[in-house]
Design a protein around this motif. Sequence first.
Motif, PDB file in Angstrom:
ATOM      1  N   TRP A 153       2.224  10.774   0.231  1.00 29.12           N
ATOM      2  CA  TRP A 153       1.179   9.799  -0.402  1.00 29.12           C
ATOM      3  C   TRP A 153       0.012  10.462  -0.899  1.00 29.12           C
ATOM      4  O   TRP A 153      -0.385  11.434  -0.562  1.00 29.12           O
ATOM      5  CB  TRP A 153       0.731   8.865   1.172  1.00 29.12           C
ATOM      6  N   ARG A 209      -2.578   5.137   9.143  1.00 27.70           N
ATOM      7  CA  ARG A 209      -2.070   6.467   8.292  1.00 27.70           C
ATOM      8  C   ARG A 209      -3.278   7.465   8.382  1.00 27.70           C
ATOM      9  O   ARG A 209      -3.250   8.373   7.798  1.00 27.70           O
ATOM     10  CB  ARG A 209      -1.985   5.877   6.985  1.00 27.70           C
ATOM     11  N   VAL A 266      -1.726   0.035   7.576  1.00 25.82           N
ATOM     12  CA  VAL A 266      -2.299   1.204   6.717  1.00 25.82           C
ATOM     13  C   VAL A 266      -3.319   1.964   7.489  1.00 25.82           C
ATOM     14  O   VAL A 266      -3.280   3.236   7.007  1.00 25.82           O
ATOM     15  CB  VAL A 266      -3.146   0.291   5.616  1.00 25.82           C
ATOM     16  N   HIS A 275      -3.314  11.027  -1.030  1.00 24.54           N
ATOM     17  CA  HIS A 275      -4.464  10.685   0.174  1.00 24.54           C
ATOM     18  C   HIS A 275      -5.679  10.538  -0.640  1.00 24.54           C
ATOM     19  O   HIS A 275      -6.541   9.802  -0.373  1.00 24.54           O
ATOM     20  CB  HIS A 275      -4.409  12.171   0.971  1.00 24.54           C
ATOM     21  N   ALA A 296       0.162   1.858  -5.705  1.00 19.27           N
ATOM     22  CA  ALA A 296      -0.240   1.386  -4.547  1.00 19.27           C
ATOM     23  C   ALA A 296      -1.484   0.416  -4.791  1.00 19.27           C
ATOM     24  O   ALA A 296      -2.412   0.832  -5.482  1.00 19.27           O
ATOM     25  CB  ALA A 296      -0.482   2.306  -3.329  1.00 19.27           C
ATOM     26  N   HIS A 341       0.663  -1.202   0.167  1.00 21.71           N
ATOM     27  CA  HIS A 341      -0.008   0.057  -0.080  1.00 21.71           C
ATOM     28  C   HIS A 341       0.980   1.389  -0.064  1.00 21.71           C
ATOM     29  O   HIS A 341       0.528   2.298   0.396  1.00 21.71           O
ATOM     30  CB  HIS A 341      -0.859   0.084   1.289  1.00 21.71           C
ATOM     31  N   GLU A 374      -4.588   5.891  -4.995  1.00 22.64           N
ATOM     32  CA  GLU A 374      -4.452   6.344  -3.565  1.00 22.64           C
ATOM     33  C   GLU A 374      -3.484   5.612  -2.898  1.00 22.64           C
ATOM     34  O   GLU A 374      -3.235   4.264  -3.136  1.00 22.64           O
ATOM     35  CB  GLU A 374      -5.768   6.043  -2.963  1.00 22.64           C
ATOM     36  N   GLU A 375      -2.505   6.284  -1.902  1.00 28.93           N
ATOM     37  CA  GLU A 375      -1.545   5.468  -1.146  1.00 28.93           C
ATOM     38  C   GLU A 375      -0.252   5.318  -1.790  1.00 28.93           C
ATOM     39  O   GLU A 375       0.967   4.927  -1.236  1.00 28.93           O
ATOM     40  CB  GLU A 375      -1.931   4.251  -0.296  1.00 28.93           C
ATOM     41  N   PRO A 389      -6.258   0.412  -0.138  1.00 31.36           N
ATOM     42  CA  PRO A 389      -6.464  -0.144   0.908  1.00 31.36           C
ATOM     43  C   PRO A 389      -7.870  -0.742   1.261  1.00 31.36           C
ATOM     44  O   PRO A 389      -8.856  -0.238   0.637  1.00 31.36           O
ATOM     45  CB  PRO A 389      -6.180   1.006   2.107  1.00 31.36           C
TER      46      PRO A 389
END
Lengths: 406, 406
Positions: B22, B120, B117, B24, B92, A366, B58-59, B95
């Motif tokens: 990252w 975060r 994860v 987001h 990534a 991730h 994302e990530e 999640p």
Amino acid sequence: MNRILSTQLPEHAGQTVTLAGWVHRRRLLKSVGFLVLRDRAGLAQVVAAPPALAAFPEETVVLVTGVATVNPAAPGGVEVAGPTIVALTDPAQPPPFDLYRPELAAALPTLLDHAPVALRHPRLSALHRLSARAVAGFRQALDALDFIEIHTPKLVASATESGANVFGIDYFGRPAYLAQSPQFYKQMMVGVFERVYEVGPVFRAEPHDTVRHLAQYTSLDAELGFITDHREVMAVVRSVVAGMLDGTGVEVPAEIPAIHFADAMDLLGADEPDLAPAHERWLGEWAVREYGSELLFVTGYPMVKRPFYTHPEPGRPGYSNSFDLLFRGMEIVTGGQRLHRYGDYVSALHGQDLAPYEAYLQAFRHGMPPHGGFALGRERFVARLTGAANVRQTTLFPRDLHRLSP
Amino acid sequence: MNRILSTQLPEHAGQTVTLAGWVHRRRLLKSVGFLVLRDRAGLAQVVAAPPALAAFPEETVVLVTGVATVNPAAPGGVEVAGPTIVALTDPAQPPPFDLYRPELAAALPTLLDHAPVALRHPRLSALHRLSARAVAGFRQALDALDFIEIHTPKLVASATESGANVFGIDYFGRPAYLAQSPQFYKQMMVGVFERVYEVGPVFRAEPHDTVRHLAQYTSLDAELGFITDHREVMAVVRSVVAGMLDGTGVEVPAEIPAIHFADAMDLLGADEPDLAPAHERWLGEWAVREYGSELLFVTGYPMVKRPFYTHPEPGRPGYSNSFDLLFRGMEIVTGGQRLHRYGDYVSALHGQDLAPYEAYLQAFRHGMPPHGGFALGRERFVARLTGAANVRQTTLFPRDLHRLSP
């Protein structure tokens, strides 16, 4: 409890004061007696008639009230005269060694067996104060660099990181292990805070009885993200070590000299995948000659001798973006850049069952930034700094193959 | 790696900057796309054509270089325009929950399974930052009072302190146990440094699956010598708790109100040897009404409910010089004055085999001052402070009856 400390006596010359502490030593002459009182700050001399001191054997805890009186011959130039002495405990039993002698006249095992009393010796307590200051210096340096302190599990489901020398534990009827390092957790936490550190116990079921190994020691760990390579980790190590050595007189160069492993082997006229202790000693002396530095980084250790998460050195097959820091010819810090891509981990773990690594791999799946970090063993660092021959001397209550108490 | 943090964007308005972090969240509209970047400092908005964002789920960890541009609608009033975006990892995997939503829409077990994860999420990481700050506040308060930090053994030879709920371990072929508290060691170390503290893991083989219990938690322990009674320990607790709550908005009275256990029972119209959780809640509300304080000391707990080393209350048989500190109607600190005379320990341990206590008793045989101390569980403290319903939410990687990973 109203009292002043021994070191505050000079400020109170001429006044009636109360001190509290342990009877460190009594000296009874024909017409005068001296009681040396020990408190957390130091020693103070109390003068009294010999019979007045008879009831207070060494290590008895007392309150002493008297007049702070200038006497150039007393420690600090001021002693306590005309004292009233009150015991706060029953008279103490004499310790198996004299705590007031400059050196403790007992073998290491005796001292360790009697640690609760031996540690009261001013030289021993001073060493452990130095150790506490070094840990404070570690934290201060990292706090200033925006690191966050974490606390990670010491009970883990599998012995994944190094495999050998783990302590097994009965965890509600199923097997578990004591953590040998916070390595995986600090890496995962780079994904949360970018910069993290931990000060905590690590456990090694060391079957070897040496002066360098303990079953439990305090590991100072740090890890940071968004690095280009291991050199940014080394810059953090420099700040940390400077913080830990602050006030000790050891000079830390603005940039600690570094030598690549391959160049070190050339210098040593050797061809091995790791440095032997004799190699480290030789390189330590070389760094003093060459750079006037007691600290030396060795970089680029062969991949075969580093853990699976180590980042290889770009353009130089077989070598890695890792380093050790030698202090006075012995390794005190190990670190480097880590792999950060999920695919690289899968390749590095090729042929192994990935299930035990599942939580660790999650972080990489991730999204994890390029990162690296390092670990420093507190006991070994303090041994190197103080010249202690055995890490058991730099641990309050050491644990080893034979010792599980006190 | 050359970068600025998201919070530094306003200082660089009009300049070309590089951010790292990252992905987001992405929001792709018809003609414009927004990428919200998350770094350790916060969030930053990046504006780009939607196709330019397609490659960065994302990530994914990215470097973004662009012009810091004033936009009152952007977080912080400045966004990054005309960006070049480079991925530092492979794209990534998404999640199992959306990290960009204000609340994580997943049950606690799912969040714990995916802790690397889930942590975060800005709300979760903020809670753990608060926890780190609380620990720093604990240390700062005690450092200012001349306490020394110690690190004591987590592997012990016998389960002497409380007896139940200990984890057994195979220690080189003989039985050992994980320490349930540093109690004996911090007392012994009062004999060396007078004032000590420890921040470290403690282990309880809790067979109960509750919202308050963990198999490993971080205990904040302190102990000090040369006290008159438990009230000097309570004064230190007040300083420590004020340090830990600094900046949280919780008001800590200059003197925290205190009520004797016997008076509390009168108020409650009860007659029991200990406070039930409902009693604690009632007293918490009473302290707010009576003193406007969310903190309340209860002192003088019955001896029968306190450990053997507890000092009795002079002149009041059955009661002790001990205390709990309630915060918002729940106990967060337990402490008190300890016995300090060797003879008192022998009496307190009457009928038990003294051999397992040998090292501990050594300290008292050779002179110990009147002393006391306290312990505070970090996870429970943070739960009380943040309103978290379960201590598993205030631990990075909790350990309990069922959970041994991640």
